[in-house]
Write an enzyme that holds these catalytic residues in place. Structure first.
Site, PDB file in Angstrom:
ATOM      1  N   GLU A   1       8.916  29.939  -3.207  1.00 37.12           N
ATOM      2  CA  GLU A   1       7.996  30.946  -2.695  1.00 37.12           C
ATOM      3  C   GLU A   1       6.811  30.375  -1.915  1.00 37.12           C
ATOM      4  O   GLU A   1       6.303  31.037  -0.996  1.00 37.12           O
ATOM      5  CB  GLU A   1       7.462  31.789  -3.870  1.00 37.12           C
ATOM      6  CG  GLU A   1       8.534  32.497  -4.686  1.00 37.12           C
ATOM      7  CD  GLU A   1       9.219  33.605  -3.904  1.00 37.12           C
ATOM      8  OE1 GLU A   1       8.622  34.112  -2.941  1.00 37.12           O
ATOM      9  OE2 GLU A   1      10.370  33.945  -4.250  1.00 37.12           O
TER      10      GLU A   1
ATOM     11  N   SER B   1      49.590  55.502 -10.880  1.00 39.85           N
ATOM     12  CA  SER B   1      50.135  56.787 -10.445  1.00 39.85           C
ATOM     13  C   SER B   1      49.077  57.840 -10.174  1.00 39.85           C
ATOM     14  O   SER B   1      49.381  58.871  -9.577  1.00 39.85           O
ATOM     15  CB  SER B   1      51.111  57.314 -11.495  1.00 39.85           C
ATOM     16  OG  SER B   1      52.346  56.666 -11.392  1.00 39.85           O
TER      17      SER B   1
END
Length: 883
Positions: free
Chosen positions: A107, A382
């Site tokens: 950072e 299915s």
């Protein structure tokens, strides 16, 4: 002589020198005063920045307290929870040095050197912003980020940045570097409701921050840049990539070695198990989904939602959500695992009339795991058939619930689908039975008939972006997809069947307001799209109701109100293991009011973690939840197919029989007539070795015919269907009957001439009523054109020696008109009928049907196309057994 006047040029040049000196002096004076003013302004500006920062700190001491939580409301406007902050502070000496190093390396590399503002970083950021013509680079120090998080908004403007800088400078004057980074790590947001590094360590690793390993430290340091994107629970892959960036920065700056970096990069994150009491939030899966939706469609960050005091109004039906959570907590609803990895599940309920999500559960113990399986793709089995097969077939207008499909074992190239039903391959069956019993062979047969492209196009309209190349094959008819689908997508698709064929937009947010009730976000429903014909939706609803009837695969999902739905399972997918167990089990269904989808399975399927109970448990979960969830919801009814589409096909054939008659050397077929004017009957036959039934003949009025086009030693399977010419509809086929024709026996002493016992004479026809049967392999009938005693029919050989085109029979010669090579002991399936009924034209060795509809030609049946009409190419894809 007097001198003339001097030139003006000369005078001008003479006076120029002193003027230049004066100008230089003036410039130096101006520069001095300008510099002095700039210095003074700079000092004043700096003092103003410091004073402004000091003033802001003095006036906003309350900002150091916890922010106000936002409130979430259900669909009745009742408060259900406040989005408080999960925060736990730690002291500086409790934070590992590597944690500090990781944050600084990622950072703010110059954190120890600047005084709150890093001019070098700001300059670099300005250059990037100018190049991009927008504010793309922050350049903020850790101190500035702390100032922003404590006092400011997320807007990226010059004035906000200036204020941020003033606060940062003031903070640097008031606090030490150790105090600043400690406050930063205690305040920064790490996603999943965790504020501060200690809360994050507990959330993601169930550990104290002081006990974290290097890879865990880097994982946490990677999150603040984008908490929803880089937290390891929601996005483990993104988290691992970002972790690698953090580790590389640490290695580049000398905090860790290359070996340590590589070791930490390689670790895979596994979500930790925590006690449910660790998280007091209720309805956690729904709340997390609401927050994600607000981020995606409202442009509001999760951090803002948690600290701005917003009022968040949702579609949550607490009765439905509670019913789901109750059943998901009941271990009796799930198969018992051999170890700590539980069978998992997910469920979502949507009101398809308006798209409002009534509730959802992302898994068992969801509050502890955080993985929302409603959004995780799995193979649908299915349950995908209505989307890629039956729906698109009905949409064409050529197929209906009563249309006859072929449930026969067929290979399409290398793809050979099989049925997992107890009774395999029923032959001709109506579509309603095919989907009710979830038969695979007939589903793939139908997809091959309509074409794979129609299946893909229909699925796309329902919101599925299948791979246009990898999924262009017949396996999509059984839910064999490249990337799978999510329960959320299935709920959206089935909602369209329930909503008269119109699209539905599932959503959980209604509106968000601020503390003064000013709107921050309001849901606006998109215009509904007609994704299928209303008649298609009505027919699909009609056939999907049969799935829950006796004999259907979804009987466990039945309610005290109308329900339509479809089950689905997929094979375990483990190479070399075929035990009938499954990887995924689904039930997707809907009432006239709500649509719900249930998925069950293991997160990681292996030899010890497979589903044994198939889709029956998913259907049962649907039934248990919906019975409780829908209490008090007024019962509706499904629309019936529109009147103009309600023409009924003829009823099915009864009392069908097929018997071989040795005297006639024929199969005698008989059946009972059906009611109706002008009915005809279609006789279908399939011989040994043939893949599909073919239409043998039509009987205009009779309810019995003889099949004389048979060969000794073969088996034949027959069925009959009534046909109504007035509606062009074929009725439900009769049950199929198999007949075995005895093999021919040679008389004692009869020479075997290599023809398998068959005496050729005119393309496979055995004369016996006007022509002499040669018995020496070379005798020629005496007239070559003798009329057989069957009605005066002249054999169609043009006066040639019948049976061999001039050759001696029985010697392997090729007959001229039968298409059969003697000596191989076989007959064409429809070209070898024994004359005697005056209906056969023997000029091509084939049978002319009595209704003139079929011309068999060469007595053979064309093989199946194998790839559909458009690219269903029978590609080698995994075979999925479905129910």
């Amino acid at each position: 002589m007097a001198e003339g006047p001097r030139s003006r040029k000369g005078k001008t040049e003479k006076k120029a020198k002193p003027r230049k000196k004066r100008n230089r002096r003036k410039l130096a004076v101006w520069l001095f005063f300008t510099a002095a003013i700039a210095v003074v302004c700079g000092i004043i500006g700096y003092m103003l920045i410091i004073l402004n920062g000091e003033r802001i700190l003095a006036d906003n001491q309350d900002k150091f307290e916890l922010p106000e939580a936002s409130t979430i409301y259900d669909n009745a406007g009742k408060e259900i929870i406040k989005l408080g902050a999960n925060r736990e502070n730690v002291d500086f000496n409790e934070i590992p040095e590597l944690m500090l190093d990781a944050v600084i390396a990622t950072e703010d590399q110059r954190f120890e050197k600047h005084s709150g503002i890093d001019l070098w970083s700001i300059g670099r950021a300005l250059v990037k912003d100018v190049v991009a013509r927008s504010a793309v680079e922050g350049g903020s120090t850790i101190t500035q980020q702390l100032a922003k998080n404590l006092f400011l908004t997320q807007d990226k403007t010059f004035f906000r940045k200036a204020t941020e800088a003033s606060i940062a400078v003031a903070i640097e004057h008031k606090m030490t570097k150790d105090e600043i980074i400690t406050m930063y790590l205690n305040r920064i947001y790490f996603g999943k409701g965790a504020y501060g590094v200690q809360a994050a360590a507990r959330t993601y690793f169930n550990a104290d921050v002081k006990d974290l390993k290097l890879w865990q430290i880097a994982t946490l340091a990677a999150i603040p840049k984008a908490p929803s994107t880089y937290n390891p629970i929601n996005n483990p892959d993104n988290s691992k990539e970002r972790r690698a960036v953090v580790l590389s920065l640490m290695a580049d700056q000398g905090y860790i070695t290359q070996a340590e970096m590589e070791e930490a990069k390689a670790v895979d994150y596994k979500p930790v198990q925590r006690d449910k009491s660790d998280d007091s939030a209720t309805y956690q899966a729904f709340i997390d989904y609401v927050i994600a939706e607000a981020e995606n469609v409202g442009g509001i960050t999760e951090e803002e939602l948690r600290i701005k005091g917003y009022k968040i109004y949702t579609t949550l039906n607490t009765q439905a959500q509670s019913a789901m959570e109750k059943e998901f907590e009941d271990d009796n609803n799930f198969e018992k695992s051999v170890d700590e990895q539980k069978e998992q599940a997910a469920m979502i309920i949507v009101d398809h009339r308006n798209g409002e999500i009534q509730g959802l559960v992302g898994g068992r113990d969801y509050v502890n795991k955080g993985l929302n399986r409603v959004l995780v793709p799995r193979q649908p089995g299915s349950s995908f058939k209505p989307i890629t097969v039956y729906g698109p077939a009905i949409e064409t207008g050529d197929w209906f619930p009563w249309s006859t499909l072929q449930d026969v074992k067929t290979c399409y190239g290398s793809y050979c689908p099989s049925d997992s039903n107890k009774v395999k391959y029923l032959g001709p069956i109506p579509m309603r039975q095919s989907i009710k019993e979830s038969r695979n062979a007939s589903a793939v047969w139908l997809l091959n008939k309509i074409g794979v492209s129609k299946g893909l196009a229909f699925a796309k309209k329902l919101g599925f972006e299948l791979d246009p190349e990898k999924d262009r094959n017949l396996a999509i008819g059984l839910g064999g997809l490249t990337y799978g689908v999510t329960p959320f997508q299935m709920a959206k698709a089935y909602s369209a069947f329930a909503n008269d064929g119109k699209s539905v937009d599932p959503h959980a947010l209604i509106k968000i307001t601020d503390q003064e009730d000013e709107p921050i976000y309001t849901y606006n429903a998109p215009n509904a799209e007609q994704v299928m014909k209303p008649a298609t939706a009505e027919y699909m609803t009609d056939v999907l109701q049969a799935v829950l009837e006796k004999g259907g695969t979804g009987v466990n999902a039945r309610l005290d109100r109308p329900v339509a739905g479809k089950t689905g399972t997929t094979q375990n997918g483990i190479p070399g293991l075929s035990n009938g167990y499954n990887r995924d089990a689904w039930f997707s269904g809907y009432t006239p009011e709500w649509t719900a989808v249930v998925w069950m399975g293991y997160d990681r399927t292996d030899r010890n973690h497979m589903i044994k109970k198939s889709s029956e448990q998913s259907a049962a979960m649907f039934g248990k939840v919906m019975r409780e969830a829908m209490k008090g919801v007024p019962k509706g009814s499904f629309k019936k197919p529109a009147e103009e589409h309600e023409e009924k096909p003829p009823v099915g054939i009864a009392n069908f029989s097929a018997v071989y008659n040795d005297q006639k050397a024929a199969v005698q077929l008989a059946w009972s007539p059906v009611e109706g004017q002008g009915m005809t009957y279609r006789i279908y036959r399939k011989a040994t070795g043939e893949a599909e039934f073919s239409r043998l003949m039509d009987s205009l009025t009779a309810t019995g015919v003889d099949d004389m086009a048979i060969a000794p030693g073969l088996s034949y399977e027959y069925y009959v269907a009534a046909f109504d010419p007035s509606t062009n509809m074929e009725g439900t086929p009769s049950a199929a009957v198999t007949v075995d024709v005895p093999a021919a026996e040679l008389p004692p002493g009869e020479p075997d001439n290599g023809d398998g016992g068959q005496t050729p004479d005119n393309g496979g026809q055995t004369p016996g009523n006007g022509g002499e049967t040669p018995d020496n392999g070379g005798q020629t009938p005496d007239n070559g054109g003798q009329s057989p005693g069957n009605g005066g029919q002249t054999p169609g050989n043009g006066g040639q020696t019948p049976g061999n085109g001039g050759q001696s029979p029985g010697n392997g010669g090729q007959p001229t008109n039968g298409g059969q090579t003697p000596g191989n002991g076989s007959l064409p399936t429809n070209g070898g009928q024994t004359p005697g009924n005056g209906s056969q034209n023997p000029d091509n060795g084939g049978q002319t049907p009595v209704n003139g509809n079929q011309t068999p030609g060469d007595g053979t049946t064309a093989p199946p196309a194998g790839g559909g009409t458009d690219g269903g190419n029978g590609a080698d894809v995994p075979l999925l057994t479905t129910h």
